[in-house]
Design an enzyme around this catalytic site. Structure first.
Site, mmCIF file in Angstrom:
data_model
loop_
_atom_site.group_PDB
_atom_site.id
_atom_site.type_symbol
_atom_site.label_atom_id
_atom_site.label_comp_id
_atom_site.label_asym_id
_atom_site.label_seq_id
_atom_site.Cartn_x
_atom_site.Cartn_y
_atom_site.Cartn_z
ATOM 1 N N GLN A 259 0.821 -1.211 0.000
ATOM 2 C CA GLN A 259 0.000 0.000 0.000
ATOM 3 C C GLN A 259 0.854 1.259 0.000
ATOM 4 O O GLN A 259 0.483 2.269 -0.615
ATOM 5 C CB GLN A 259 -0.931 -0.001 1.213
ATOM 6 C CG GLN A 259 -2.015 -1.054 1.144
ATOM 7 C CD GLN A 259 -2.777 -1.020 -0.164
ATOM 8 O OE1 GLN A 259 -3.490 -0.070 -0.468
ATOM 9 N NE2 GLN A 259 -2.622 -2.061 -0.974
ATOM 10 N N HIS A 262 1.659 2.975 -3.346
ATOM 11 C CA HIS A 262 0.636 3.732 -4.076
ATOM 12 C C HIS A 262 0.953 5.220 -4.101
ATOM 13 O O HIS A 262 0.768 5.893 -5.123
ATOM 14 C CB HIS A 262 -0.738 3.543 -3.428
ATOM 15 C CG HIS A 262 -1.468 2.334 -3.915
ATOM 16 N ND1 HIS A 262 -1.851 2.164 -5.223
ATOM 17 C CD2 HIS A 262 -1.900 1.227 -3.244
ATOM 18 C CE1 HIS A 262 -2.486 1.010 -5.354
ATOM 19 N NE2 HIS A 262 -2.530 0.428 -4.170
ATOM 20 N N GLU A 327 -8.890 1.061 5.785
ATOM 21 C CA GLU A 327 -9.383 0.613 4.477
ATOM 22 C C GLU A 327 -9.155 -0.895 4.331
ATOM 23 O O GLU A 327 -10.077 -1.646 4.034
ATOM 24 C CB GLU A 327 -8.638 1.366 3.375
ATOM 25 C CG GLU A 327 -9.039 0.962 1.969
ATOM 26 C CD GLU A 327 -8.176 1.644 0.921
ATOM 27 O OE1 GLU A 327 -8.592 1.657 -0.256
ATOM 28 O OE2 GLU A 327 -7.087 2.146 1.242
ATOM 29 N N HIS A 328 -7.916 -1.351 4.531
ATOM 30 C CA HIS A 328 -7.554 -2.766 4.471
ATOM 31 C C HIS A 328 -7.041 -3.209 5.837
ATOM 32 O O HIS A 328 -6.165 -2.563 6.405
ATOM 33 C CB HIS A 328 -6.444 -3.013 3.444
ATOM 34 C CG HIS A 328 -6.703 -2.442 2.086
ATOM 35 N ND1 HIS A 328 -6.154 -1.243 1.667
ATOM 36 C CD2 HIS A 328 -7.452 -2.904 1.052
ATOM 37 C CE1 HIS A 328 -6.549 -0.995 0.421
ATOM 38 N NE2 HIS A 328 -7.340 -1.987 0.028
ATOM 39 N N ASP A 361 -6.865 -6.779 -4.053
ATOM 40 C CA ASP A 361 -6.778 -5.704 -5.036
ATOM 41 C C ASP A 361 -7.095 -6.188 -6.438
ATOM 42 O O ASP A 361 -7.609 -5.429 -7.261
ATOM 43 C CB ASP A 361 -5.372 -5.096 -5.030
ATOM 44 C CG ASP A 361 -5.208 -4.029 -3.973
ATOM 45 O OD1 ASP A 361 -6.224 -3.601 -3.401
ATOM 46 O OD2 ASP A 361 -4.061 -3.612 -3.719
ATOM 47 N N HIS A 420 -52.839 18.011 4.171
ATOM 48 C CA HIS A 420 -52.478 16.609 4.334
ATOM 49 C C HIS A 420 -53.625 15.856 5.009
ATOM 50 O O HIS A 420 -54.019 14.764 4.580
ATOM 51 C CB HIS A 420 -51.214 16.475 5.199
ATOM 52 C CG HIS A 420 -49.930 16.714 4.478
ATOM 53 N ND1 HIS A 420 -49.560 17.942 3.984
ATOM 54 C CD2 HIS A 420 -48.912 15.865 4.169
ATOM 55 C CE1 HIS A 420 -48.368 17.848 3.415
ATOM 56 N NE2 HIS A 420 -47.947 16.594 3.511
#
Length: 432
Positions: A259, A262, A327-328, A361, A420
């Site tokens: 990761q 990235h 996230e992971h 992934d 109403h």
């Protein structure tokens, strides 16, 4: 790489500082994106061509030069080496099979008085998927966005992907072909998001935009939300590894790298009860890092936002993991299923020593578009349900109107909404 210990008196403060990420939009970027979106909204194709030439160094005489149909995508697929095309097809099949389990269906039930209540599920008509280009090519992002849309029954899938300098990636285009993308525009950035949201003479207006991008793409998605739907505003990639100290330290070091490579602001954190094991992972990082092609990016990520954290035990590791809401989340322990009840917040959980995050992934099956920046506390992975919408169904019988009308009348008068109330009352004791 930062070392922390949960027994330190200032641990909570230091962890909070580590997790802090400024999600507020840079005012300069926000203003520039506002100008770009306004330009595309008012000038359409002309603005898209101008911004593409300026930002992607890709001059084009017309939008036709930036448009690829199914024939061009098929040609890209056929140019692939056999091993790449085979891997792509296998990944697509696994992703499709997983997402087919997510399909929602319409339902209804009828009450004793004949009143029918239910829910009708329909697919979105047209979606736009944004696929990043530039630092790396992401065919996996094509699969993860397009396949669930196709499984959901979306009528048309439009893809945008930047091609700086005009360099097109056959693997990305091939992924678009096998996952059912209808048309590709080789444009990116805020101008691509605006074109999808507002529509131009060449780019059809979509109903929802999904897919990750840089700060400019994120700012544009924020700006057009409401005109169209969006999946999420994604932050930097994140991985949190919870390890019991028995996994090969080289494996864990490489998982952290996966990761960190990235982006310089990606985050990789390891939690373990053994300080000695953290030392071994640190040694693996030092030894393996020089062998990585993207070592400068990895080094910046680990040095700026990474950490090796000693914890008292795995119970505490799970509690800290829930605070981080990554996230992971890799659960690299002997019996991962036993710890699942303690883990509430994560985009995806990778269970066991052989389950590297990288498999998720590309080809495990579940979607890799996941909530970041602690949004896993309330958000979920991208899925088929993001490309379907639900419509409530109500058919009230004459008998049902007698009971419901009286309830509605009382509540409407209580709110001071006389029309109403009268609307419901007129149907009381009405003839068949």
């Amino acid at each position: 790489m930062l070392r922390l210990d949960s027994t330190q008196s200032d641990f909570t403060e230091r962890l909070t500082a580590l997790l802090a990420f400024e999600t507020a939009q840079d005012p300069a970027v926000d203003q520039a994106v506002a100008d770009i979106c306004a330009g595309v909204k008012t000038r359409g194709d002309a603005a898209v061509l101008e911004y593409t030439a300026r930002f992607d160094r890709l001059p084009a005489a017309s939008m036709a030069d930036l448009t690829l149909g199914r024939d061009a995508l098929q040609a890209a697929f056929e140019r692939l080496p056999a091993d790449l095309s085979s891997a792509l097809l296998q990944a697509e099949a696994r992703v499709r099979r997983y997402h087919e389990k997510q399909l929602m269906t319409s339902w209804s039930y009828e009450e004793d008085d004949g009143t029918l209540l239910g829910q009708q599920v329909t697919a979105i008509d047209r979606v736009g998927i944004y696929v990043p280009g530039g630092k790396a090519a992401y065919p996996s992002s094509v699969l993860m966005n397009a396949v669930p849309a196709r499984v959901a029954g979306v009528g048309e899938i439009i893809m945008v992907v930047p091609t700086p300098g005009g360099e097109r990636n056959d693997l990305v285009l091939a992924a678009a072909y096998i996952s059912g993308v209808d048309k590709v525009f080789t444009i990116g950035g805020a101008q691509a998001v605006a074109a999808l949201a507002y529509g131009t003479d060449s780019v059809p207006q979509v109903d929802k935009i999904t897919g990750p991008g840089n700060a400019w793409v994120a700012a544009a998605k924020r700006r057009v939300f409401g005109v169209v739907g969006i999946d999420m505003v994604a932050g930097p990639s994140e991985i949190l590894v919870v390890c019991d100290g028995s996994t090969d330290p080289d494996w864990i070091a490489m998982d952290l790298f996966s990761q960190a490579e990235h982006d310089e602001i990606a985050q990789a954190i390891l939690l373990c009860p053994s300080s000695e094991y953290l030392d071994r992972v640190a040694a693996s990082i030092e030894r393996l890092l020089p062998t990585m092609p993207r070592r400068d990016i990895i080094s910046a990520s680990l040095g700026g936002r990474g950490a090796l954290i000693a914890v008292r035990d795995l119970d505490e590791a799970c509690a800290i993991a829930n605070t981080i809401a990554p996230e992971h989340l890799e659960l690299s322990v002997a019996d991962p299923e036993a710890w699942l009840p303690r883990l509430r917040h994560a985009g995806a959980i990778f269970m066991g020593r052989y389950t590297s995050e990288s498999l998720g992934d590309y080809c495990a099956g579940p979607n890799h578009v996941l909530p970041t920046s602690r949004t896993a506390r309330f958000a979920s992975p991208l899925g088929v349900y993001d490309f379907q919408k639900r419509t409530s169904l109500i058919r009230v019988s004459r008998a049902g109107a007698q009971q419901l009308g009286r309830i509605a009348s009382v509540l409407a008068h209580g709110e001071g909404l006389t029309a109403h109330a009268r609307s419901a009352e007129l149907r009381l004791d009405a003839p068949d």
